[in-house]
Design an enzyme around this catalytic site. Structure first.
Site, PDB file in Angstrom:
ATOM      1  N   TYR A  33      -7.928   4.016   0.502  1.00 46.56           N
ATOM      2  CA  TYR A  33      -7.278   3.288  -1.381  1.00 46.56           C
ATOM      3  C   TYR A  33      -8.016   2.552  -1.418  1.00 46.56           C
ATOM      4  O   TYR A  33      -8.314   2.674  -2.819  1.00 46.56           O
ATOM      5  CB  TYR A  33      -6.403   2.445  -0.412  1.00 46.56           C
ATOM      6  CG  TYR A  33      -4.759   2.081  -1.304  1.00 46.56           C
ATOM      7  CD1 TYR A  33      -3.967   3.647  -2.011  1.00 46.56           C
ATOM      8  CD2 TYR A  33      -4.771   0.881  -0.927  1.00 46.56           C
ATOM      9  CE1 TYR A  33      -3.407   2.509  -3.655  1.00 46.56           C
ATOM     10  CE2 TYR A  33      -3.653   0.179  -3.051  1.00 46.56           C
ATOM     11  CZ  TYR A  33      -2.676   1.561  -3.226  1.00 46.56           C
ATOM     12  OH  TYR A  33      -2.305   0.546  -4.131  1.00 46.56           O
TER      13      TYR A  33
ATOM     14  N   GLN B   9     -19.669   5.444 -21.673  1.00 46.92           N
ATOM     15  CA  GLN B   9     -20.348   7.348 -21.465  1.00 46.92           C
ATOM     16  C   GLN B   9     -19.902   7.488 -22.863  1.00 46.92           C
ATOM     17  O   GLN B   9     -20.784   8.244 -23.676  1.00 46.92           O
ATOM     18  CB  GLN B   9     -20.558   8.027 -20.661  1.00 46.92           C
ATOM     19  CG  GLN B   9     -21.762   8.929 -20.332  1.00 46.92           C
ATOM     20  CD  GLN B   9     -21.258   8.790 -18.992  1.00 46.92           C
ATOM     21  OE1 GLN B   9     -21.652   8.572 -17.823  1.00 46.92           O
ATOM     22  NE2 GLN B   9     -21.471  10.257 -19.018  1.00 46.92           N
TER      23      GLN B   9
HETATM   24  O1  LIG Z   1       0.441  -5.142  -4.256  1.00 46.32           O
HETATM   25  C1  LIG Z   1      -0.560  -5.085  -3.741  1.00 46.32           C
HETATM   26  O2  LIG Z   1      -1.267  -6.112  -4.278  1.00 46.32           O
HETATM   27  C2  LIG Z   1      -1.261  -4.071  -2.289  1.00 46.32           C
HETATM   28  O3  LIG Z   1      -1.533  -4.355  -0.996  1.00 46.32           O
HETATM   29  C3  LIG Z   1       0.334  -4.244  -1.096  1.00 46.32           C
HETATM   30  O4  LIG Z   1      -0.739  -4.090   1.077  1.00 46.32           O
HETATM   31  P1  LIG Z   1       0.100  -5.041   1.555  1.00 46.32           P
HETATM   32  O5  LIG Z   1      -0.177  -6.417   0.919  1.00 46.32           O
HETATM   33  O6  LIG Z   1      -0.432  -4.290   2.789  1.00 46.32           O
HETATM   34  O7  LIG Z   1       1.659  -4.886   1.891  1.00 46.32           O
HETATM   35  P2  LIG Z   1       3.090  -4.734   2.094  1.00 46.32           P
HETATM   36  O8  LIG Z   1       3.006  -3.698   3.419  1.00 46.32           O
HETATM   37  O9  LIG Z   1       4.060  -5.547   2.087  1.00 46.32           O
HETATM   38  O10 LIG Z   1       1.970  -6.238   3.744  1.00 46.32           O
HETATM   39  C4  LIG Z   1       2.252  -7.508   3.561  1.00 46.32           C
HETATM   40  C5  LIG Z   1       2.161  -8.091   4.235  1.00 46.32           C
HETATM   41  O11 LIG Z   1       3.350  -8.047   5.380  1.00 46.32           O
HETATM   42  C6  LIG Z   1       3.156  -7.909   6.375  1.00 46.32           C
HETATM   43  N1  LIG Z   1       4.182  -6.833   7.182  1.00 46.32           N
HETATM   44  C7  LIG Z   1       4.937  -5.880   5.881  1.00 46.32           C
HETATM   45  C8  LIG Z   1       5.653  -5.159   6.611  1.00 46.32           C
HETATM   46  C9  LIG Z   1       6.760  -5.129   7.866  1.00 46.32           C
HETATM   47  O12 LIG Z   1       7.266  -4.833   8.063  1.00 46.32           O
HETATM   48  N2  LIG Z   1       5.739  -6.456   8.653  1.00 46.32           N
HETATM   49  C10 LIG Z   1       4.910  -7.402   7.830  1.00 46.32           C
HETATM   50  O13 LIG Z   1       4.045  -8.506   9.089  1.00 46.32           O
HETATM   51  C11 LIG Z   1       1.446  -6.881   6.065  1.00 46.32           C
HETATM   52  O14 LIG Z   1       1.037  -6.961   7.854  1.00 46.32           O
HETATM   53  C12 LIG Z   1       0.595  -7.169   5.801  1.00 46.32           C
HETATM   54  O15 LIG Z   1       0.448  -9.153   6.062  1.00 46.32           O
HETATM   55  C13 LIG Z   1       0.928  -2.371  -1.133  1.00 46.32           C
HETATM   56  O16 LIG Z   1       1.178  -2.153  -0.359  1.00 46.32           O
HETATM   57  C14 LIG Z   1      -0.627  -2.578  -2.314  1.00 46.32           C
HETATM   58  O17 LIG Z   1      -0.236  -0.862  -2.580  1.00 46.32           O
HETATM   59  C15 LIG Z   1      -0.704  -2.854  -3.060  1.00 46.32           C
HETATM   60  O18 LIG Z   1      -1.914  -2.367  -4.124  1.00 46.32           O
END
Ligand SMILES: O=C(O)[C@H]1O[C@H](OP(=O)(O)OP(=O)(O)OC[C@H]2O[C@@H](n3ccc(=O)[nH]c3=O)[C@H](O)[C@@H]2O)[C@H](O)[C@@H](O)[C@@H]1O
Length: 457
Positions: A273, A290
């Site tokens: 991604y 371009q």
């Molecule tokens: O919006 C963004 O800036 C980008 O990042 C996100 O990815 P991420 O930040 O990893 O989003 P989440 O999956 O919502 O996770 C956020 C945080 O919460 C944590 N998390 C998530 C879900 C959960 O059930 N438990 C949990 O602790 C993850 O480990 C992470 O630290 C989005 O999924 C992407 O599509 C996007 O481009």
């Protein structure tokens, strides 16, 4: 196909549960009455002046008849719509008395449908102002909100979606409208149509979804963007790429300005991604330099809101659904990673503002500066759901079922430890900044999911 589990790092030690319990004893967090913005003004419309849409119209589409109402805090009757006036133009289509599931032997969960004859009201634009807009990924969470906004504003909208992470139900209210066309197709194949603007959103965005098939995610980012830029070149359409904060990887600069080049693992589980979006940005500026294609790039930071799917896997949807069901809120790792959360209506306003602006020099961060740790967001959502339950705004837990608790599970590999946008540029060149408080957005999202769960979704 079942989703493979995310890779976990067994060496990271979860923080003590006691700390989570302290967090979840937060004071009452709920705002009361109408939705108000950061300046305390009631939110009646979303979008910039001249491009705004009444909030009630949008809500009439995404909040179901079973979603609790913001003002009364009460449930509407499950048999009818609660919205009135111009916003209420939806056709009742569920299990009429005649075809009630109870009258159909052996079909306990049958649903009957009638064809829609009326649509939500859209603006009538003079021909010269009406644009033909292509939204790739328009059936997804973000795409469907963008389509609603563009439709209400009176434009002709074509959606191209392969329904991998999007769903037809997010757009069913427009199917058959003369300004609307839904095309099932994949951006990895060329598309030959005539358009004035292209919002290129197509790509699974949740880490859970984009890691299911890393090669397909890369193919979508590269070939999909190549094809849509080719279309923009041929039709002279303005092209907007939805990029991501993930191009910054695990940032060594905080908060992240557009000038920061990032710190991305090029071959880890998230690289499909992160690198996919980085090459999509490179392609976009390649075509601009371009071939003179008129391009815009939005770097979107964590966004949430109604129409995230319940099993999307992202922070807000996971925590809200778990809290509503009385299941544990699973925090990956120690919960100290930070994220800055933006409500979806603010994102859509930012995307439209960028598309309409003259700024084409480089990417623009679209995000909220409201940074908090994952643990603090879990505690906030838990407290907010408890408050809404206590006030009778959402259903109580079934008798005997305990409130959710926070549970620590192993960390996710390459999870960025902190993230917060520097939005100075967006303020300067778009006159855009988030208007919704996280609390107001979370309440709206909780009402949405409460309605979905009441309908058994
Ligand atoms: O919006 C963004 O800036 C980008 O990042 C996100 O990815 P991420 O930040 O990893 O989003 P989440 O999956 O919502 O996770 C956020 C945080 O919460 C944590 N998390 C998530 C879900 C959960 O059930 N438990 C949990 O602790 C993850 O480990 C992470 O630290 C989005 O999924 C992407 O599509 C996007 O481009």
């Amino acid at each position: 196909m079942a989703s493979p589990p995310l890779a976990h790092d067994p060496n990271r030690i979860p923080a003590p549960l006691q700390r989570a319990r302290e967090h979840s004893r937060a004071p009452s967090v709920r705002s009361v009455g109408s939705t108000v913005d950061r300046d305390g003004r009631v939110i009646e419309e979303v979008g910039s002046p001249g491009e705004s849409v009444p909030l009630e119209l949008l809500q009439s589409i995404y909040l179901s008849p079973n979603s609790p109402s913001p003002d009364t805090g009460s449930f509407p009757s499950s048999s009818g719509m609660t919205w009135t006036g111009t916003a209420h133009q939806r056709t009742e289509s569920f299990s009429s008395d005649r075809y009630s599931p109870h009258n159909v032997p052996d079909w306990p969960s049958a649903v009957s449908f009638t064809s829609r004859t009326t649509f939500p009201p859209v603006k009538k634009l003079p021909k010269a102002q009406k644009r033909r807009v292509l939204v790739t990924g328009g059936a997804g969470f973000v795409g469907s909100h963008l389509v609603d906004r563009l439709m209400f504003l009176g434009h002709d909208v074509v959606v191209l979606d392969n329904f991998f992470s999007g769903s037809k139900s997010t757009l069913s209210h427009w199917v058959g409208h003369p300004n609307f066309e839904l095309v099932r197709g994949d951006v990895v194949e060329p598309l030959l149509i005539e358009v004035d603007q292209i919002y290129h959103l197509a790509c699974p965005a949740s880490p859970k979804a984009y890691q299911i098939n890393a090669v397909k995610t890369l193919k979508t980012s590269f070939m999909g963007t190549l094809n849509m830029l080719g279309l923009a070149k041929r039709t002279k359409a303005r092209f907007l790429l939805s990029s991501t904060s993930e191009v910054y990887g695990s940032p060594t600069v905080h908060p992240q300005p557009e000038s920061y080049w990032g710190n991305v693992n090029p071959n880890g589980p998230r690289s499909c991604y992160d690198e996919g979006k980085r090459v999509a940005e490179a392609l976009t500026y390649g075509y601009a330099r371009q071939d003179g294609v008129d391009v815009r790039v939005a770097r979107i930071f964590n966004c949430f809101g109604p129409r995230m799917s319940a099993d999307d896997g992202r922070l807000v949807s996971n925590f809200v659904v778990a809290a509503l069901k009385g299941e544990p809120l699973q925090v990956y790792g120690d919960g100290e990673a930070t994220r800055s959360l933006m409500f979806v209506h603010d994102l859509i306003s930012g995307l439209i503002a960028l598309m309409e602006s003259d700024y084409s020099e480089g990417p623009v961060n679209i995000g909220s500066p409201d940074e908090g740790s994952v643990l603090s967001w879990a505690s906030t959502i838990l407290a907010l759901v408890k408050d809404l339950r206590a006030s009778g705004s959402i259903p109580p837990l079934p008798a005997g079922q305990k409130e959710s608790e926070i549970e620590f599970v192993p960390a996710v590999v390459d999870d960025p430890p902190r993230r917060k946008p520097d939005i100075t540029l967006a303020k300067e060149v778009l006159a855009w900044e988030p208007r919704w408080t996280v609390m107001a957005g979370l309440e709206e999202t909780i009402r949405y999911f409460a309605g979905q769960l009441a309908e058994g979704e």
